[in-house]
Design a protein around this motif. Structure first.
Motif, PDB file in Angstrom:
ATOM      1  N   LYS A 257     -55.900  56.084   9.004  1.00  0.00           N
ATOM      2  CA  LYS A 257     -57.133  56.097   8.207  1.00  0.00           C
ATOM      3  C   LYS A 257     -57.003  55.186   6.989  1.00  0.00           C
ATOM      4  O   LYS A 257     -57.926  54.430   6.656  1.00  0.00           O
ATOM      5  N   HIS A 258     -55.861  55.275   6.331  1.00  0.00           N
ATOM      6  CA  HIS A 258     -55.632  54.462   5.139  1.00  0.00           C
ATOM      7  C   HIS A 258     -55.671  52.968   5.473  1.00  0.00           C
ATOM      8  O   HIS A 258     -56.285  52.175   4.748  1.00  0.00           O
ATOM      9  N   LEU A 259     -55.002  52.568   6.540  1.00  0.00           N
ATOM     10  CA  LEU A 259     -54.960  51.150   6.902  1.00  0.00           C
ATOM     11  C   LEU A 259     -56.353  50.612   7.200  1.00  0.00           C
ATOM     12  O   LEU A 259     -56.696  49.489   6.797  1.00  0.00           O
ATOM     13  N   ALA A 260     -57.151  51.392   7.901  1.00  0.00           N
ATOM     14  CA  ALA A 260     -58.514  50.960   8.217  1.00  0.00           C
ATOM     15  C   ALA A 260     -59.337  50.794   6.937  1.00  0.00           C
ATOM     16  O   ALA A 260     -60.061  49.797   6.769  1.00  0.00           O
ATOM     17  N   ASP A 261     -59.214  51.760   6.021  1.00  0.00           N
ATOM     18  CA  ASP A 261     -59.959  51.676   4.761  1.00  0.00           C
ATOM     19  C   ASP A 261     -59.477  50.493   3.928  1.00  0.00           C
ATOM     20  O   ASP A 261     -60.280  49.766   3.330  1.00  0.00           O
ATOM     21  N   GLU A 262     -58.167  50.305   3.898  1.00  0.00           N
ATOM     22  CA  GLU A 262     -57.614  49.194   3.120  1.00  0.00           C
ATOM     23  C   GLU A 262     -58.116  47.857   3.646  1.00  0.00           C
ATOM     24  O   GLU A 262     -58.480  46.961   2.871  1.00  0.00           O
ATOM     25  N   GLU A 263     -58.145  47.715   4.953  1.00  0.00           N
ATOM     26  CA  GLU A 263     -58.625  46.467   5.542  1.00  0.00           C
ATOM     27  C   GLU A 263     -60.068  46.188   5.146  1.00  0.00           C
ATOM     28  O   GLU A 263     -60.436  45.031   4.929  1.00  0.00           O
ATOM     29  N   GLU A 264     -60.870  47.241   5.026  1.00  0.00           N
ATOM     30  CA  GLU A 264     -62.286  47.041   4.689  1.00  0.00           C
ATOM     31  C   GLU A 264     -62.492  46.695   3.216  1.00  0.00           C
ATOM     32  O   GLU A 264     -63.586  46.271   2.843  1.00  0.00           O
ATOM     33  N   LEU A 265     -61.467  46.861   2.403  1.00  0.00           N
ATOM     34  CA  LEU A 265     -61.511  46.360   1.028  1.00  0.00           C
ATOM     35  C   LEU A 265     -60.867  44.979   0.932  1.00  0.00           C
ATOM     36  O   LEU A 265     -61.420  44.059   0.336  1.00  0.00           O
ATOM     37  N   VAL A 266     -59.680  44.848   1.518  1.00  0.00           N
ATOM     38  CA  VAL A 266     -58.861  43.660   1.336  1.00  0.00           C
ATOM     39  C   VAL A 266     -59.449  42.427   2.022  1.00  0.00           C
ATOM     40  O   VAL A 266     -59.596  41.369   1.400  1.00  0.00           O
ATOM     41  N   ILE A 267     -59.760  42.541   3.298  1.00  0.00           N
ATOM     42  CA  ILE A 267     -60.176  41.341   4.039  1.00  0.00           C
ATOM     43  C   ILE A 267     -61.535  40.822   3.548  1.00  0.00           C
ATOM     44  O   ILE A 267     -61.657  39.611   3.295  1.00  0.00           O
ATOM     45  N   PRO A 268     -62.559  41.651   3.364  1.00  0.00           N
ATOM     46  CA  PRO A 268     -63.797  41.117   2.791  1.00  0.00           C
ATOM     47  C   PRO A 268     -63.593  40.484   1.413  1.00  0.00           C
ATOM     48  O   PRO A 268     -64.247  39.487   1.089  1.00  0.00           O
ATOM     49  N   ALA A 269     -62.689  41.042   0.596  1.00  0.00           N
ATOM     50  CA  ALA A 269     -62.416  40.439  -0.712  1.00  0.00           C
ATOM     51  C   ALA A 269     -61.805  39.058  -0.557  1.00  0.00           C
ATOM     52  O   ALA A 269     -62.132  38.126  -1.310  1.00  0.00           O
ATOM     53  N   MET A 270     -60.906  38.894   0.411  1.00  0.00           N
ATOM     54  CA  MET A 270     -60.329  37.576   0.666  1.00  0.00           C
ATOM     55  C   MET A 270     -61.394  36.594   1.143  1.00  0.00           C
ATOM     56  O   MET A 270     -61.398  35.412   0.763  1.00  0.00           O
ATOM     57  N   LEU A 271     -62.290  37.082   1.983  1.00  0.00           N
ATOM     58  CA  LEU A 271     -63.346  36.197   2.489  1.00  0.00           C
ATOM     59  C   LEU A 271     -64.313  35.811   1.373  1.00  0.00           C
ATOM     60  O   LEU A 271     -64.807  34.673   1.337  1.00  0.00           O
ATOM     61  N   GLN A 272     -64.565  36.722   0.472  1.00  0.00           N
ATOM     62  CA  GLN A 272     -65.493  36.466  -0.642  1.00  0.00           C
ATOM     63  C   GLN A 272     -64.887  35.516  -1.670  1.00  0.00           C
ATOM     64  O   GLN A 272     -65.556  34.606  -2.146  1.00  0.00           O
ATOM     65  N   HIS A 273     -63.629  35.728  -2.017  1.00  0.00           N
ATOM     66  CA  HIS A 273     -63.033  35.007  -3.141  1.00  0.00           C
ATOM     67  C   HIS A 273     -62.024  33.943  -2.718  1.00  0.00           C
ATOM     68  O   HIS A 273     -61.563  33.171  -3.556  1.00  0.00           O
ATOM     69  N   GLY A 274     -61.645  33.917  -1.454  1.00  0.00           N
ATOM     70  CA  GLY A 274     -60.597  33.025  -0.989  1.00  0.00           C
ATOM     71  C   GLY A 274     -59.220  33.628  -1.253  1.00  0.00           C
ATOM     72  O   GLY A 274     -59.084  34.607  -1.985  1.00  0.00           O
ATOM     73  N   GLU A 275     -58.204  33.036  -0.662  1.00  0.00           N
ATOM     74  CA  GLU A 275     -56.855  33.563  -0.781  1.00  0.00           C
ATOM     75  C   GLU A 275     -56.082  33.007  -1.977  1.00  0.00           C
ATOM     76  O   GLU A 275     -55.105  33.618  -2.413  1.00  0.00           O
ATOM     77  N   ARG A 276     -56.523  31.893  -2.527  1.00  0.00           N
ATOM     78  CA  ARG A 276     -55.753  31.235  -3.582  1.00  0.00           C
ATOM     79  C   ARG A 276     -55.511  32.137  -4.801  1.00  0.00           C
ATOM     80  O   ARG A 276     -54.390  32.135  -5.330  1.00  0.00           O
ATOM     81  N   PRO A 277     -56.497  32.919  -5.285  1.00  0.00           N
ATOM     82  CA  PRO A 277     -56.225  33.762  -6.464  1.00  0.00           C
ATOM     83  C   PRO A 277     -55.180  34.843  -6.202  1.00  0.00           C
ATOM     84  O   PRO A 277     -54.705  35.465  -7.158  1.00  0.00           O
ATOM     85  N   LEU A 278     -54.830  35.090  -4.931  1.00  0.00           N
ATOM     86  CA  LEU A 278     -53.915  36.173  -4.588  1.00  0.00           C
ATOM     87  C   LEU A 278     -52.502  35.674  -4.327  1.00  0.00           C
ATOM     88  O   LEU A 278     -51.589  36.486  -4.154  1.00  0.00           O
ATOM     89  N   THR A 279     -52.305  34.370  -4.287  1.00  0.00           N
ATOM     90  CA  THR A 279     -50.985  33.825  -3.952  1.00  0.00           C
ATOM     91  C   THR A 279     -50.291  33.235  -5.168  1.00  0.00           C
ATOM     92  O   THR A 279     -50.844  33.143  -6.230  1.00  0.00           O
TER      93      THR A 279
END
Length: 199
Positions: A177-199
């Motif tokens: 359950k946690h992994l599914a919820d985390e993916e629904e926060l993390v991946i859309p955020a990466m798509l919205q903002h790009g990966e560069r601010p996270l690396t």
């Protein structure tokens, strides 16, 4: 704002009580449906790696459960269980603990800076990590009990395997359950903002 797993106000959002994340927390989910993630121009190596790690954790947890179930169903004996159980369980628990430590110390702080509306969601995920860790510790204790019981006479080992399986199932259910919820926060955020601010 920190979300405490013990706060009554957040009881419905506690992992195990909630049925997914509400829309106001996973506010990017509607704009980036799961089925379209890999098609987005901002889906990059970090997003792909994140999903691979999650898939690996699900697989490793399931493999440990299948092994213990094979012993409970008398498909393998105590010697076969002992030989395979320790490396499988250790690998799974180490990967899980390492993944959560990296998220809490490195990635989640960066996600919080992308948009203040994300803070409550990532605080909630950190609270999940604390809850999962408690179940991880209980699973390790029952695993030790199972290993100690493997040389015992009669049905002692299978009773210990039943106890372990119940505890491990709780851990795996929460983790999935946690992994599914985390993916629904993390991946859309990466798509919205790009990966560069996270690396």
């Amino acid at each position: 704002m920190e979300v405490s797993v013990d706060e009554p106000a957040h009881g419905a959002l506690r992992l195990g009580n909630r049925d997914g994340l509400p829309d106001d927390i996973a506010f990017l989910r509607a704009h980036y449906p799961r089925g379209d993630w890999r098609l987005h121009t901002n889906f990059g190596q970090l997003a792909d790696f994140w999903l691979q790690v999650h898939a690996s954790l699900r697989h490793e947890g399931s493999e440990v459960s299948r092994l213990v179930d094979a012993f409970r169903d008398r498909q393998i004996d105590a010697i076969q269980l002992q030989r395979a159980f320790v490396p499988l369980l250790n690998g799974f628990l180490q990967h899980l603990d390492q993944h959560h430590r990296i998220e809490d110390s490195l990635y989640f702080p960066k996600f919080r800076l992308l948009d203040e509306r994300m803070v409550v969601g990532f605080d909630l995920l950190e609270a999940d990590h604390t809850q999962i860790h408690h179940h991880l510790v209980a699973t390790v204790e029952h695993a030790r009990g199972l290993l100690n019981a493997l040389s015992a006479p009669g049905e002692t080992a299978r009773r210990a395997a039943d106890n372990y399986a119940d505890t491990a199932r709780n851990l795996l259910d929460l983790l999935v359950k946690h992994l599914a919820d985390e993916e629904e926060l993390v991946i859309p955020a990466m798509l919205q903002h790009g990966e560069r601010p996270l690396t």
